[in-house]
Design a protein around this motif. Structure first.
Motif, PDB file in Angstrom:
ATOM      1  N   SER A   1     -82.264  -8.765  31.409  1.00 41.19           N
ATOM      2  CA  SER A   1     -83.485  -9.075  30.664  1.00 41.19           C
ATOM      3  C   SER A   1     -83.605  -8.165  29.456  1.00 41.19           C
TER       4      SER A   1
ATOM      5  N   MET B   1     -87.330 -15.093  34.942  1.00 41.29           N
ATOM      6  CA  MET B   1     -87.566 -14.179  36.066  1.00 41.29           C
ATOM      7  C   MET B   1     -89.008 -14.308  36.565  1.00 41.29           C
TER       8      MET B   1
ATOM      9  N   ARG C   1     -90.641  -4.594  30.960  1.00 45.03           N
ATOM     10  CA  ARG C   1     -91.527  -4.910  32.080  1.00 45.03           C
ATOM     11  C   ARG C   1     -90.773  -5.644  33.186  1.00 45.03           C
ATOM     12  N   VAL C   2     -89.950  -6.612  32.803  1.00 50.01           N
ATOM     13  CA  VAL C   2     -89.187  -7.371  33.781  1.00 50.01           C
ATOM     14  C   VAL C   2     -88.123  -6.488  34.435  1.00 50.01           C
TER      15      VAL C   2
ATOM     16  N   ASP D   1     -92.181 -11.702  27.370  1.00 49.05           N
ATOM     17  CA  ASP D   1     -90.945 -11.266  28.017  1.00 49.05           C
ATOM     18  C   ASP D   1     -89.776 -12.165  27.625  1.00 49.05           C
TER      19      ASP D   1
ATOM     20  N   SER E   1     -86.721  -7.494  28.462  1.00 46.66           N
ATOM     21  CA  SER E   1     -88.094  -7.032  28.642  1.00 46.66           C
ATOM     22  C   SER E   1     -88.120  -5.807  29.539  1.00 46.66           C
TER      23      SER E   1
ATOM     24  N   GLU F   1     -92.341 -13.709  34.516  1.00 44.97           N
ATOM     25  CA  GLU F   1     -91.979 -13.591  33.097  1.00 44.97           C
ATOM     26  C   GLU F   1     -92.936 -14.437  32.255  1.00 44.97           C
TER      27      GLU F   1
ATOM     28  N   LEU G   1     -94.345  -9.930  38.989  1.00 45.87           N
ATOM     29  CA  LEU G   1     -95.015  -9.285  37.876  1.00 45.87           C
ATOM     30  C   LEU G   1     -96.378  -9.925  37.671  1.00 45.87           C
TER      31      LEU G   1
END
Length: 442
Positions: free
Chosen positions: A296, A336, A300-301, A343, A298, A339, A430
């Motif tokens: 990824s 994901m 965050r991901v 993202d 991102s 996401e 998430l």
């Protein structure tokens, strides 16, 4: 000599030959009182023919299956057809899907699910003449339909059994590491083999390479969840161990042979890429390409997936690899769990940036694989704009992969999970950002 008491018919498909070879490697060294034969079913038709022939001789028949979760539904249909054509055999399913979903596997038509590492379980089954009673590592139903679980399969040090059999002259990449300390939430490996590394010794690997050379093989490849973790106990690479391995393999395969490391069927984690590591690969290996697992763009991901690295590590890995003369293939997963558009845009921008550096993107769509913390997550969903952008990269030759087919597999896996719910199981998804924080929102 009388005929076999037990016939093992392997449903031998290209996608799972490595796993079968490990089992055969263990079997060929094993002393047992059971008279048995091994036969290879390369097609559904030949599998059924082997079952019929074995039954005609009076032998008990075990049909051994191994498959990944995306193949489970299609193979269940094949299983039903074989059972209709050649009834009477006991069908045993092993591998990551059967380990993660043994009851679902039984419900799909298999008679026994082998859970966990299969070497010791198969040897005990053979010793028992094919009877599952008392053999650990199995799940099956008794005569009353009750599910019987026989406990955990026994785990041996990697190297206790051969990586491939000599008897059948079927060789494959050598498994040098089993298990993975990273335990990424989307990956089945650490949850089947445990979240720690077990390594095959250099001496043991060299024995296999010497045998390969004797049989006229020229290429040495490796199976490992993370190449530069060879010899390591934790996240820190052990480059002296890697060099010892590669130097021994290069010597063993000889001047006309080749060693491949960090390319298919294995990969390198981005934070492990260093000039020193890359120059080891250049010194001892023939591959001009490497596979890097990014997954990824991102932060965050990546954090939610417990990848253990950040986005900058991916950029740095590609730059280092390109500077050292390698073609870098970067694995990325779209869709994901949790996401959001921001993202997805971050991943797409990273893919475009890496492609501009000369990397190729190996694209995937998230699949909720059984046995993982994200097993109950929804299938990966890719928005139309991302699909168009990914398609443009593919047309430019900067991206490849079967992400459209993976999306279909993901939907089927989600449906199977819904049919076999696990109360209280959390996917640890998430949180979705508020609309005001999402990409493209003013």
């Amino acid at each position: 000599m009388s005929g076999p008491e037990l016939v093992l018919v392997l449903r031998y498909r290209k996608a799972v030959t490595y796993g079968f070879h490990v089992l055969l490697g263990a079997l060929e060294e094993h002393e047992t009182a059971t008279r048995y034969e091994v036969r290879f079913g390369d097609t559904p038709e030949s599998t059924a023919e082997h079952v019929q022939a074995a039954h005609a001789s009076g032998a008990k028949v075990l049909v051994l299956w191994s498959f990944y979760s995306p193949d489970a539904a299609a193979l269940a249909e094949e299983l039903a057809a074989i059972k209709r054509t050649a009834p009477g055999a006991v069908h045993v399913a092993g591998g990551v899907h059967a380990t993660a979903e043994p009851v679902q596997t039984l419900d799909a038509g298999w008679d026994i699910a082998a859970v966990g590492e299969g070497e010791s379980t198969l040897l005990a089954l053979v010793d028992n003449g094919g009877d599952p009673a008392g053999v650990t590592g199995l799940v099956y139903r008794d005569g009353s339909g009750n599910v019987v679980r026989t406990g955990k399969a026994h785990r041996e040090p990697l190297g206790r059994y051969r990586a491939f059999p000599l008897t059948y002259k079927r060789m494959n990449p050598i498994e040098i590491t089993r298990g993975c300390v990273y335990a990424c939430r989307f990956c089945q490996t650490p949850f089947m083999f445990s979240a720690r590394f077990r390594h095959r010794s250099v001496e043991n690997v060299r024995w296999h390479v010497d045998r390969m050379r004797e049989f006229g093989k020229r290429d040495v490849r490796f199976i490992t969840p993370t190449s530069l973790s060879y010899g390591a106990d934790d996240e820190e690479p052990n480059l002296p161990a890697v060099e010892e391995l590669l130097a021994s393999c290069k010597e063993g395969i000889g001047p006309h042979g080749r060693v491949f490391f960090g390319s298919f069927p294995s990969e390198i984690r981005p934070e492990h890429m260093s000039v020193e590591a890359l120059r080891l690969v250049k010194k001892y290996c023939a591959n001009d390409n490497l596979i890097v697992g990014a997954q990824s763009g991102s932060e965050r991901v990546l954090e939610a997936a417990k990848r253990g690295h950040d986005v900058e590590s991916v950029r740095r890995a590609v730059r280092l690899g390109v500077a050292e003369g390698f073609r870098i293939n970067v694995d990325m997963i779209f869709g994901m769990p949790g996401e959001d558009p921001a993202d997805a845009e971050a991943s797409l921008k990273l893919a475009q940036e890496l492609a501009a550096l000369g990397a190729r993107i190996h694209s995937h769509v998230f699949m909720p694989l059984p046995g993982t913390p994200w097993r109950d997550a929804p299938p990966g969903d890719v928005d139309p704009e991302t699909i168009r952008a990914v398609s443009r990269l593919a047309q430019q030759g900067a991206l490849y992969g079967h992400w459209q087919k993976q999306r279909e597999h993901a939907v089927r896996l989600a449906a199977a999970a819904e049919a076999h719910p696990r109360p209280g199981r959390s996917s640890t998804l998430l949180p979705i950002r508020p609309a005001s924080e999402q990409a493209g929102t003013p």
